[in-house]
Design a protein around this motif. Sequence first.
Motif, mmCIF file in Angstrom:
data_model
loop_
_atom_site.group_PDB
_atom_site.id
_atom_site.type_symbol
_atom_site.label_atom_id
_atom_site.label_comp_id
_atom_site.label_asym_id
_atom_site.label_seq_id
_atom_site.Cartn_x
_atom_site.Cartn_y
_atom_site.Cartn_z
ATOM 1 N N GLY A 169 -39.493 5.194 -39.497
ATOM 2 C CA GLY A 169 -39.313 4.329 -40.658
ATOM 3 C C GLY A 169 -38.762 5.049 -41.871
ATOM 4 N N VAL A 170 -39.112 6.319 -42.019
ATOM 5 C CA VAL A 170 -38.672 7.069 -43.206
ATOM 6 C C VAL A 170 -37.165 7.228 -43.258
ATOM 7 C CG1 VAL A 170 -40.847 8.346 -43.263
ATOM 8 C CG2 VAL A 170 -38.856 9.375 -42.155
ATOM 9 N N MET A 171 -36.499 7.119 -42.098
ATOM 10 C CA MET A 171 -35.041 7.276 -42.079
ATOM 11 C C MET A 171 -34.367 6.186 -42.900
ATOM 12 S SD MET A 171 -34.227 8.429 -38.161
ATOM 13 C CE MET A 171 -32.729 9.326 -38.596
ATOM 14 N N PHE A 172 -35.063 5.064 -43.080
ATOM 15 C CA PHE A 172 -34.486 3.930 -43.782
ATOM 16 C C PHE A 172 -34.865 3.869 -45.258
ATOM 17 C CE2 PHE A 172 -34.940 2.875 -39.302
ATOM 18 C CZ PHE A 172 -33.653 2.459 -38.978
ATOM 19 N N ASP A 173 -36.072 4.314 -45.608
ATOM 20 C CA ASP A 173 -36.437 4.170 -47.022
ATOM 21 C C ASP A 173 -36.501 5.477 -47.815
ATOM 22 O OD1 ASP A 173 -38.827 4.966 -45.803
ATOM 23 O OD2 ASP A 173 -40.081 3.488 -46.825
ATOM 24 N N PHE A 174 -36.775 6.600 -47.177
ATOM 25 C CA PHE A 174 -36.844 7.845 -47.954
ATOM 26 C C PHE A 174 -35.513 8.180 -48.637
ATOM 27 C CE2 PHE A 174 -40.777 10.304 -46.174
ATOM 28 C CZ PHE A 174 -41.588 9.241 -46.537
ATOM 29 N N ALA A 184 -36.547 11.106 -26.952
ATOM 30 C CA ALA A 184 -37.434 10.028 -27.401
ATOM 31 C C ALA A 184 -36.803 8.649 -27.187
ATOM 32 C CB ALA A 184 -37.778 10.214 -28.873
ATOM 33 N N ASP A 185 -35.582 8.633 -26.675
ATOM 34 C CA ASP A 185 -34.859 7.387 -26.405
ATOM 35 C C ASP A 185 -34.636 6.575 -27.673
ATOM 36 O OD1 ASP A 185 -33.513 5.615 -24.753
ATOM 37 O OD2 ASP A 185 -35.315 4.427 -24.320
ATOM 38 N N ARG A 186 -34.276 7.280 -28.755
ATOM 39 C CA ARG A 186 -34.021 6.601 -30.023
ATOM 40 C C ARG A 186 -32.624 6.915 -30.569
ATOM 41 N NH1 ARG A 186 -37.575 4.263 -28.301
ATOM 42 N NH2 ARG A 186 -39.578 3.654 -29.252
ATOM 43 N N ALA A 187 -31.782 7.576 -29.794
ATOM 44 C CA ALA A 187 -30.462 7.961 -30.285
ATOM 45 C C ALA A 187 -29.604 6.752 -30.650
ATOM 46 C CB ALA A 187 -29.744 8.821 -29.241
ATOM 47 N N ASP A 188 -29.819 5.638 -29.948
ATOM 48 C CA ASP A 188 -29.035 4.432 -30.231
ATOM 49 C C ASP A 188 -29.648 3.581 -31.334
ATOM 50 O OD1 ASP A 188 -31.279 3.660 -28.784
ATOM 51 O OD2 ASP A 188 -30.246 1.980 -27.823
ATOM 52 N N ALA A 189 -30.842 3.937 -31.765
ATOM 53 C CA ALA A 189 -31.566 3.118 -32.739
ATOM 54 C C ALA A 189 -31.547 3.696 -34.148
ATOM 55 C CB ALA A 189 -33.016 2.941 -32.290
ATOM 56 N N VAL A 190 -31.419 5.003 -34.257
ATOM 57 C CA VAL A 190 -31.488 5.637 -35.579
ATOM 58 C C VAL A 190 -30.163 5.482 -36.325
ATOM 59 C CG1 VAL A 190 -33.263 7.284 -34.896
ATOM 60 C CG2 VAL A 190 -30.846 7.894 -34.615
ATOM 61 N N PRO A 191 -30.218 5.442 -37.650
ATOM 62 C CA PRO A 191 -29.005 5.229 -38.441
ATOM 63 C C PRO A 191 -28.135 6.463 -38.624
ATOM 64 C CG PRO A 191 -30.909 5.374 -39.882
ATOM 65 C CD PRO A 191 -31.446 5.408 -38.478
ATOM 66 N N TYR A 192 -28.669 7.637 -38.311
ATOM 67 C CA TYR A 192 -27.912 8.876 -38.446
ATOM 68 C C TYR A 192 -28.657 9.994 -37.724
ATOM 69 C CZ TYR A 192 -31.300 9.080 -42.258
ATOM 70 O OH TYR A 192 -32.459 9.031 -42.989
ATOM 71 N N ASN A 193 -27.991 11.131 -37.650
ATOM 72 C CA ASN A 193 -28.514 12.327 -36.985
ATOM 73 C C ASN A 193 -29.062 13.252 -38.063
ATOM 74 O OD1 ASN A 193 -28.656 14.969 -35.904
ATOM 75 N ND2 ASN A 193 -27.012 14.570 -34.441
ATOM 76 N N LEU A 194 -30.375 13.369 -38.176
ATOM 77 C CA LEU A 194 -30.988 14.177 -39.236
ATOM 78 C C LEU A 194 -30.530 15.615 -39.166
ATOM 79 C CD1 LEU A 194 -32.946 14.792 -41.529
ATOM 80 C CD2 LEU A 194 -34.796 14.897 -39.844
ATOM 81 N N GLN A 195 -30.536 16.192 -37.985
ATOM 82 C CA GLN A 195 -30.106 17.586 -37.824
ATOM 83 C C GLN A 195 -28.693 17.779 -38.375
ATOM 84 O OE1 GLN A 195 -30.461 19.075 -33.812
ATOM 85 N NE2 GLN A 195 -29.052 20.774 -34.167
ATOM 86 N N GLU A 196 -27.798 16.898 -38.001
ATOM 87 C CA GLU A 196 -26.404 16.991 -38.446
ATOM 88 C C GLU A 196 -26.278 16.814 -39.948
ATOM 89 O OE1 GLU A 196 -22.741 15.302 -36.181
ATOM 90 O OE2 GLU A 196 -23.423 13.728 -37.555
ATOM 91 N N GLU A 197 -27.027 15.867 -40.510
ATOM 92 C CA GLU A 197 -26.940 15.613 -41.950
ATOM 93 C C GLU A 197 -27.445 16.800 -42.765
ATOM 94 O OE1 GLU A 197 -25.430 12.985 -43.390
ATOM 95 O OE2 GLU A 197 -24.877 12.498 -41.322
ATOM 96 N N LEU A 198 -28.497 17.455 -42.304
ATOM 97 C CA LEU A 198 -28.984 18.655 -42.994
ATOM 98 C C LEU A 198 -27.943 19.761 -42.958
ATOM 99 C CD1 LEU A 198 -32.687 18.678 -41.739
ATOM 100 C CD2 LEU A 198 -31.949 18.401 -44.115
ATOM 101 N N GLU A 199 -27.310 19.921 -41.817
ATOM 102 C CA GLU A 199 -26.283 20.952 -41.675
ATOM 103 C C GLU A 199 -25.070 20.656 -42.551
ATOM 104 O OE1 GLU A 199 -27.322 22.284 -37.071
ATOM 105 O OE2 GLU A 199 -25.788 20.762 -37.434
#
Length: 234
Positions: free
Chosen positions: A109-114, A172-187
Amino acid sequence: MAATNKILIIVTNVGEYEKVGLRTGLWLGELTHFWDVAEQAGLSMDIASPLGGKIPLDPESLSHEVLAELGTEQRYRDRRFMDLLEDTKKIAEVTLDDYDAIYLTGGHGVMFDFPQSQDLEELMARFYESDKIVSTVCHGGTGLLQVRLSNGEPLVRGKRVTGFSWPEEELADRADAVPYNLQEELEKLGADYSTTGKPFEPYVVEDGRLITGQNPGSARGVAQAVVKQLTAVG
């Protein structure tokens, strides 16, 4: 840094994904594991969220197998503890001077509001620039993505950090559900991102006052690192 022996914990208000019908929310163990360590060390904590109010729980974090890990079920059965999630304070209502550290929990959930919370971004920058401890675990690292310091630089630029990895997202079978790649965005922001060699193994990275954990199993380690730093300065 004046010692208050108090930590501010931030949790999500979002209970579902935008693209799929799966439900999400706070990953309960990322709160309870941290809480157990900090409480045992004599520290007190408050819980806040971007909008305040009741907090949704990720249903997968409530499975019997997951609840059995590290005493989470004991907290889940504790009416008084769980009631803390019924009416959290708004981040906008937080007073910086009341706390020595901030800790961002995860759950998808934090991927959407944080990253959408300007109040959180400003608070995180103020914590860091006031020589207070900034800590995150798992997807809580999304709360670092929009944080800019007073010089305009991203907080994470040039810093050693970790967070939920893309391989873990796929497992975790969530690659198609998340709005972005956290690892990539940090990099992309210039962070020195690293990960443990085996997915879902506990992994904590400390870069001065910035403490990050990779996955749910890292919450206890993040808490131990926060407590150690608070004890050193307190």
